[in-house]
Scaffold this motif. Sequence first.
Motif, mmCIF file in Angstrom:
data_model
loop_
_atom_site.group_PDB
_atom_site.id
_atom_site.type_symbol
_atom_site.label_atom_id
_atom_site.label_comp_id
_atom_site.label_asym_id
_atom_site.label_seq_id
_atom_site.Cartn_x
_atom_site.Cartn_y
_atom_site.Cartn_z
ATOM 1 N N PRO A 158 0.833 -1.208 0.000
ATOM 2 C CA PRO A 158 0.000 0.000 0.000
ATOM 3 C C PRO A 158 0.865 1.254 0.000
ATOM 4 C CG PRO A 158 -0.725 -1.560 1.685
ATOM 5 C CD PRO A 158 0.592 -2.054 1.184
ATOM 6 N N ARG A 159 0.484 2.194 -0.835
ATOM 7 C CA ARG A 159 1.180 3.487 -0.901
ATOM 8 C C ARG A 159 0.114 4.577 -0.874
ATOM 9 N NH1 ARG A 159 6.508 3.224 -2.870
ATOM 10 N NH2 ARG A 159 6.338 5.389 -3.541
ATOM 11 N N THR A 160 0.150 5.401 0.150
ATOM 12 C CA THR A 160 -0.864 6.427 0.339
ATOM 13 C C THR A 160 -0.194 7.730 0.751
ATOM 14 O OG1 THR A 160 -2.489 4.764 1.051
ATOM 15 C CG2 THR A 160 -2.949 7.045 1.600
ATOM 16 N N SER A 161 -0.613 8.833 0.148
ATOM 17 C CA SER A 161 -0.076 10.139 0.515
ATOM 18 C C SER A 161 -1.202 11.160 0.546
ATOM 19 C CB SER A 161 1.013 10.585 -0.465
ATOM 20 O OG SER A 161 0.478 10.814 -1.751
ATOM 21 N N LEU A 162 -1.007 12.184 1.362
ATOM 22 C CA LEU A 162 -1.985 13.261 1.516
ATOM 23 C C LEU A 162 -1.264 14.590 1.362
ATOM 24 C CD1 LEU A 162 -4.857 14.225 2.330
ATOM 25 C CD2 LEU A 162 -4.083 14.145 4.713
ATOM 26 N N SER A 163 -1.784 15.458 0.502
ATOM 27 C CA SER A 163 -1.180 16.774 0.306
ATOM 28 C C SER A 163 -2.286 17.811 0.149
ATOM 29 C CB SER A 163 -0.254 16.778 -0.913
ATOM 30 O OG SER A 163 -0.950 16.380 -2.082
ATOM 31 N N VAL A 164 -1.878 19.079 0.176
ATOM 32 C CA VAL A 164 -2.822 20.196 0.082
ATOM 33 C C VAL A 164 -2.553 20.949 -1.220
ATOM 34 C CG1 VAL A 164 -3.659 22.299 1.180
ATOM 35 C CG2 VAL A 164 -2.892 20.376 2.594
ATOM 36 N N LEU A 165 -3.606 21.211 -1.973
ATOM 37 C CA LEU A 165 -3.482 21.900 -3.262
ATOM 38 C C LEU A 165 -4.389 23.115 -3.308
ATOM 39 C CD1 LEU A 165 -3.568 18.941 -5.824
ATOM 40 C CD2 LEU A 165 -1.556 20.090 -4.896
ATOM 41 N N GLY A 166 -3.991 24.080 -4.120
ATOM 42 C CA GLY A 166 -4.864 25.217 -4.374
ATOM 43 C C GLY A 166 -4.601 26.399 -3.462
ATOM 44 N N TYR A 167 -5.663 27.066 -3.064
ATOM 45 C CA TYR A 167 -5.601 28.337 -2.351
ATOM 46 C C TYR A 167 -4.760 28.244 -1.089
ATOM 47 C CZ TYR A 167 -7.249 32.409 0.290
ATOM 48 O OH TYR A 167 -7.323 33.564 1.015
ATOM 49 N N ASN A 168 -3.783 29.149 -0.978
ATOM 50 C CA ASN A 168 -2.993 29.307 0.252
ATOM 51 C C ASN A 168 -2.315 28.011 0.677
ATOM 52 O OD1 ASN A 168 -1.931 30.838 2.313
ATOM 53 N ND2 ASN A 168 -3.676 30.582 3.672
ATOM 54 N N THR A 169 -1.732 27.283 -0.296
ATOM 55 C CA THR A 169 -1.137 25.994 0.020
ATOM 56 C C THR A 169 0.310 26.100 0.499
ATOM 57 O OG1 THR A 169 -0.490 25.716 -2.310
ATOM 58 C CG2 THR A 169 -2.594 24.774 -1.630
ATOM 59 N N LEU A 191 -7.816 18.889 -0.516
ATOM 60 C CA LEU A 191 -6.937 17.780 -0.156
ATOM 61 C C LEU A 191 -6.741 16.895 -1.382
ATOM 62 C CD1 LEU A 191 -8.396 16.646 3.297
ATOM 63 C CD2 LEU A 191 -6.573 18.299 2.861
ATOM 64 N N GLN A 192 -5.511 16.472 -1.604
ATOM 65 C CA GLN A 192 -5.231 15.495 -2.655
ATOM 66 C C GLN A 192 -4.757 14.204 -2.013
ATOM 67 O OE1 GLN A 192 -3.136 15.959 -6.753
ATOM 68 N NE2 GLN A 192 -1.536 15.275 -5.373
ATOM 69 N N VAL A 193 -5.502 13.135 -2.264
ATOM 70 C CA VAL A 193 -5.136 11.816 -1.753
ATOM 71 C C VAL A 193 -4.665 10.966 -2.925
ATOM 72 C CG1 VAL A 193 -5.949 9.738 -0.589
ATOM 73 C CG2 VAL A 193 -6.823 11.979 0.117
ATOM 74 N N VAL A 194 -3.473 10.411 -2.811
ATOM 75 C CA VAL A 194 -2.940 9.482 -3.813
ATOM 76 C C VAL A 194 -2.808 8.121 -3.139
ATOM 77 C CG1 VAL A 194 -1.043 8.959 -5.378
ATOM 78 C CG2 VAL A 194 -1.689 11.339 -4.958
ATOM 79 N N THR A 195 -3.442 7.113 -3.711
ATOM 80 C CA THR A 195 -3.470 5.813 -3.035
ATOM 81 C C THR A 195 -3.585 4.676 -4.040
ATOM 82 O OG1 THR A 195 -4.604 4.498 -1.339
ATOM 83 C CG2 THR A 195 -5.973 5.888 -2.742
ATOM 84 N N ASN A 196 -3.153 3.488 -3.632
ATOM 85 C CA ASN A 196 -3.381 2.272 -4.412
ATOM 86 C C ASN A 196 -4.139 1.236 -3.585
ATOM 87 O OD1 ASN A 196 -1.457 1.437 -2.591
ATOM 88 N ND2 ASN A 196 -0.089 0.511 -4.102
ATOM 89 N N SER A 197 -4.846 1.700 -2.553
ATOM 90 C CA SER A 197 -5.564 0.783 -1.672
ATOM 91 C C SER A 197 -6.814 1.460 -1.129
ATOM 92 C CB SER A 197 -4.659 0.345 -0.511
ATOM 93 O OG SER A 197 -4.358 1.451 0.322
ATOM 94 N N ASP A 198 -7.683 0.662 -0.520
ATOM 95 C CA ASP A 198 -8.797 1.232 0.228
ATOM 96 C C ASP A 198 -8.213 2.012 1.406
ATOM 97 O OD1 ASP A 198 -10.349 -0.241 -1.505
ATOM 98 O OD2 ASP A 198 -10.769 -1.834 -0.064
ATOM 99 N N LEU A 252 -9.339 14.186 -5.380
ATOM 100 C CA LEU A 252 -9.274 15.607 -5.026
ATOM 101 C C LEU A 252 -10.504 15.936 -4.196
ATOM 102 C CD1 LEU A 252 -7.353 17.984 -5.541
ATOM 103 C CD2 LEU A 252 -8.879 18.693 -7.393
ATOM 104 N N LEU A 253 -10.283 16.391 -2.962
ATOM 105 C CA LEU A 253 -11.369 16.608 -2.011
ATOM 106 C C LEU A 253 -11.437 18.091 -1.635
ATOM 107 C CD1 LEU A 253 -10.554 13.561 0.317
ATOM 108 C CD2 LEU A 253 -12.024 13.590 -1.712
ATOM 109 N N PRO A 254 -12.349 18.857 -2.241
ATOM 110 C CA PRO A 254 -12.471 20.289 -1.905
ATOM 111 C C PRO A 254 -12.984 20.478 -0.469
ATOM 112 C CG PRO A 254 -13.576 19.747 -3.987
ATOM 113 C CD PRO A 254 -13.266 18.460 -3.319
#
Length: 283
Positions: A158-169, A191-198, A252-254
């Motif tokens: 499993p490879r999962t990452s969380l980052s912030v995109l857009g306004y005031n990042t 929020l940007q979630v990159v994942t290969n798993s549940d 991508l989660l606004p």
Amino acid sequence: MYNKKVSLLLGGLALFIFTPLIHAQCAARFDKVEHIYDDFESYHALQQVDSKKELRISVINDESCQLQLVITSENQAQLKGQFQSVPYQMQSIQSQLVSTSTLKLSFTNSSTILSLLIPSGTPIKAGVYTDRLQMKLYDQGSKLLDEREYSIQENIVPRTSLSVLGYNTFSNTINLGELIPGKEYTMLPSLQVVTNSDIQLSVSSDNNGKLIHSLYRDKYAINYSLDLAGSWLELNNVSQHKFSYSGQTVYLLPLKIQLNDFERQAAGEYSDIIRFQISPLNY
């Protein structure tokens, strides 16, 4: 006297015919199948290069032999797992592709290199994937000399990452400006979630969904709600959300914030800390 000469001549002729056949026999056999490189298990769909697994296949007793190696995939050049089948490519600089699942190879200095490739961009869900290669060794007359099976088992982690995109990042702080009762604030990052798993996304508020005055913390507070990708969350408890992987790698989660109605609040700065945490499920 005449009959003796004829018999001697025929005997010499028979020896002349059968001697080359004895020397032409090939006794080559498989020696080793060595695992020399593998980055399948660290594969992720956003990488820019193909993922590769390499095997060195060597033979013995191959002097004066013209050999041909035929490799066939049991799963039709696919790694089969619980959730999906992943196509891969078989390649070698000493090969001829017979079909997508069968390859013919020749040998140099008693060995050959087989490469298995997963093309970059292939969506793969984390899990265990397997295939079996059937290897058959033939001489120049297509006589089967030896055969061997090689099992492939890969655990795509499993490879999962969380980052912030857009306004005031560029900052972890969001300034809402003037606080207005009932106002909805949409100029927030996503929020940007990159994942290969549940995955499970947990959202919590240090102040249980309240913006608290910086000086009069025990007296002045403003309740608010957080919208995550179209769902309003109540932050008085930890909020948990599950995302099932179905081939989509990037989510991508606004975010939006809406203040509750309020009155007679002291002027000054109000703040809270919202925490986001992701973790893979069922691994």
